[in-house]
Design an enzyme around this catalytic site. Structure first.
Site, PDB file in Angstrom:
ATOM      1  N   ASP A 173       0.822  -1.212   0.000  1.00 31.16           N
ATOM      2  CA  ASP A 173       0.000   0.000   0.000  1.00 31.16           C
ATOM      3  C   ASP A 173       0.862   1.271   0.000  1.00 31.16           C
ATOM      4  OD1 ASP A 173      -2.439   1.298   0.046  1.00 31.16           O
ATOM      5  OD2 ASP A 173      -3.234   0.113   1.696  1.00 31.16           O
ATOM      6  N   ASP A 203      -9.927   3.606  -3.360  1.00 27.57           N
ATOM      7  CA  ASP A 203     -10.628   2.397  -2.905  1.00 27.57           C
ATOM      8  C   ASP A 203     -12.019   2.251  -3.514  1.00 27.57           C
ATOM      9  OD1 ASP A 203      -8.412   2.316  -1.366  1.00 27.57           O
ATOM     10  OD2 ASP A 203      -9.468   2.010   0.531  1.00 27.57           O
TER      11      ASP A 203
END
Ligand code: GLA
Length: 399
Positions: free
Chosen positions: A126, A183
């Site tokens: 990430d 997201d």
């Protein structure tokens, strides 16, 4: 070789978020192994953020949270491997992960070695809390090298949300898949805008390095960790799954597959759709036509002239797949039913060429026979139709 086809698996984030435990993951592994998921190709079980303690140990190693993982991470990896699956874990290129756990910045080689010892086969990496003056490309490259040096074959799943035009460089630094957007949330607008934003980048997605449009929300119906806005209808989930397959991107399930509605399970295990995703030729869909409308821009009441922007509402795609076959796909983004016309000349098949298309409906199995010149179909609001097609000579005049 890993990464040749778009990865398929399940990831803990959409459903469980912070609430992951060994027990839940073993249950998921059982479902994947016993209920057709593994056979369908879903092989990676991936733990997302929140698996570690907030501090590294005295040697600087990451430590699994003993309350969530009483037997450690290796025990979970072993269990997953025994079920014939592969095991994935999560870390981050910044100082802390997105949920505030220790992250791999300046610990890349140490963490990669630890992951390899645990039997990790997949690393999601990430981008939160990344130091302002650090070099993003370089840090992803360092982790790529750390994985190569780890002694284990580990699929590198980068997740920098498309920052710095990731599609332009991820392949060159050895990454196998790269998250290309923010997201996903479990609503129609979210998945549709992800797909539309990536359409123009899909020509850069292919064997060994795929554009990752995020974990699927199919079948979640606003249960779990990513519920925002209106839940999707069954047809909207049909659109989501088939768009990911047409795009030829990783299929990482996010729903709680222990309790998935049978209809949704059937969709996610649909062999014909999965075959489109995993097709040998890995070609992006071609936009045969789209119909666009002008819509007012919301929240700009102060504007002197009403602001309007173009919104694409009806899509006809053609995707070349192996064996000289094609997928023709129609997507209706209007809320009302629409007629969609596909003029074959726009798809490289002018009438005078003397060929038509034998078309078979992928969802119903209906054989349409040989269609020539054009195909017209009615598609209900927020729904789609997909056909597998092949060229067939027609009687009569040939150019
Ligand atoms: C970021 C990622 C998500 C998920 C969370 C975990 O938001 O994009 O996919 O991994 O972090 O905290």
């Amino acid at each position: 070789m890993i990464g040749k086809k778009p990865a398929m698996g399940w990831n803990s984030w959409n459903t469980f978020g912070n609430n992951i435990t060994e027990e839940l993951l073993l249950q998921i592994a059982d479902v994947m192994a016993e209920q057709g998921y593994k056979e369908a190709g879903y092989e990676y079980l991936v733990i997302d953020d929140c698996w570690a303690l907030k501090e590294r140990d005295m040697q600087g190693n990451l430590v699994p949270d003993p309350e969530k993982f009483p037997h450690g991470i290796k025990a979970v990896a072993d269990y997953v491997h025994n079920r014939g699956l592969k095991f994935g874990i999560y870390s981050c290129a910044g100082i802390l992960t997105c949920a505030g756990y220790p992250s791999s910045y300046d610990h890349e080689f140490q963490d990669a070695r630890l992951f390899a010892e645990w039997g990790v086969d997949f690393l999601k990496y990430d981008f939160c809390n990344f130091p302002e003056n650090a070099d993003c490309v370089n840090r992803y490259h360092i982790m790529s090298m750390a994985l190569k040096a780890s002694g284990r074959e580990i699929l590198f799943s980068a997740c920098n949300w498309g920052m710095h035009d990731s599609w332009n460089w991820m392949r060159s630094i050895g990454v196998h898949m790269y998250r290309s957007t923010g997201d996903i949330f479990d609503n129609y607008q979210s998945f549709m805008s992800i797909f539309q934003s990536q359409l123009e980048h899909l020509s850069q997605s292919g064997p060994y390095c795929y554009n990752d449009m995020d974990m699927l929300t199919v079948g979640m119906y606003n249960q779990g960790n990513v519920a925002i806005g209106k839940p999707c209808t069954d047809n909207e989930y049909k659109m989501q799954f088939s768009l990911w397959c047409l795009a030829g991107v990783p299929l990482i399930l996010g729903a709680d597959i222990r309790t998935l509605a049978p209809k949704m399970k059937e969709l996610l295990l649909n062999k014909e759709l999965i075959a489109i995703d995993q097709d040998e030729e890995c070609r992006p869909p071609f936009v045969v036509s789209k119909r666009s409308v002008m819509v007012p821009v919301e929240n700009r009441e102060d504007a002197i002239e009403p602001l309007r922007r173009v919104k694409d509402k009806l899509f006809t795609f053609l995707k070349h797949v192996s064996g000289n076959e094609f997928i023709i796909a129609y997507y209706n983004l209007f809320e009302e039913e629409q007629e969609i016309l596909c003029t074959f000349a726009d798809a490289g098949i002018p009438y005078a060429c003397g060929y038509g298309l034998a078309m078979k409906d992928i969802f119903t199995g209906e054989d349409l026979g040989v269609i020539r010149d054009y195909h017209r179909v009615s598609v209900s609001g927020h729904d789609c139709r997909l056909y597998r097609c092949r060229l067939v000579p027609c009687n009569g005049y040939r150019a």
